[in-house]
Each structure stands twice: as structure tokens, then as C-alpha cells.
Design a protein around this motif. Sequence first.
Motif, PDB file in Angstrom:
ATOM      1  N   ASN A   3     -21.293  -6.243  55.053  1.00  0.00           N
ATOM      2  CA  ASN A   3     -22.145  -6.397  56.228  1.00  0.00           C
ATOM      3  C   ASN A   3     -23.227  -7.456  56.023  1.00  0.00           C
ATOM      4  N   LYS A   6     -21.760 -10.858  56.561  1.00  0.00           N
ATOM      5  CA  LYS A   6     -21.509 -11.079  57.993  1.00  0.00           C
ATOM      6  C   LYS A   6     -22.791 -11.472  58.719  1.00  0.00           C
ATOM      7  N   GLU A   9     -23.540 -15.098  57.799  1.00  0.00           N
ATOM      8  CA  GLU A   9     -22.641 -15.986  58.542  1.00  0.00           C
ATOM      9  C   GLU A   9     -23.077 -16.102  59.998  1.00  0.00           C
ATOM     10  N   SER A  10     -23.410 -14.993  60.611  1.00  0.00           N
ATOM     11  CA  SER A  10     -23.845 -14.983  62.006  1.00  0.00           C
ATOM     12  C   SER A  10     -25.129 -15.801  62.181  1.00  0.00           C
ATOM     13  N   PRO A  58     -17.143 -18.707  55.030  1.00  0.00           N
ATOM     14  CA  PRO A  58     -17.296 -17.449  54.305  1.00  0.00           C
ATOM     15  C   PRO A  58     -16.356 -17.388  53.100  1.00  0.00           C
TER      16      PRO A  58
END
Length: 126
Positions: A3, A6, A9-10, A58
Amino acid sequence: MDNELKKIESFLKESFQAYTPALKISSNKPGSMEAHGTIPTMQGRQKVDGFYFGSIVPKPKDIRLYFFPIYTHPQAFEDISEGLRKCLKGKSCFHIKKMDETLKEDISRMIKTGIETYKKEGILTK
């Protein structure tokens, strides 16, 4: 991917998208994002639709931020923070494993500097 990665990356993708239309997101897939300028120009010996700005890729243990302005205009980034400099592997690739507010601010400032530098050079639209 966990998580935390993520979220990193977001954040990075949103950071690039914040500068559209000066940047054109040429690829945005779950596995990567690539951003270019929108002004046709020479990149090396080749004419391209827009000068390469950066990519987000990623990996299993980190998120890679390939940031071309630090390669083409290193003098503009001599004052990046020590925390951000520790993430720099090579000349233009940042390996980001953990993110805090300070690092977010440092990355945002670096991207903004890259945008401003390329606009001054006429590589990006104003």
C-alpha cells in the motif's frame, strides 16, 4: 505491491498530471507513466513530438522516478535536499521506498523547478 508503494506511485503520477497541458502524458498504465513536452523539438539527432521529461516505474521494492531535467540541467538542482539526494541513483533516477511530507514537498519543488527550467529553454509551453 504494498500500500505504501501504491501511495508513492499515485503521488508521483498526480505530480506530473498537475502540469498538463505543458506536459503530455504519453503513457499511463498500471506499470508506468511517461511524460513529454508538447513542442516538437530535436532530442539529440532525432526530431520528437515533445522533449522527454520523466517516467514513473513501479518496482517490487520501490518506485522509480526517472527525471530528465536533473540530467540535462544539473546546475538547476544543485540545492535539492539531502533526503531527496539519498534517493538519487545514477544521474537521473530516484528510487523512492518511503515517503513523508518533507520528501513530498522536496519532490514537488524539484518537479516545479524542472517545469520552469524547460519553459525557460522553450522546451515546454508556457
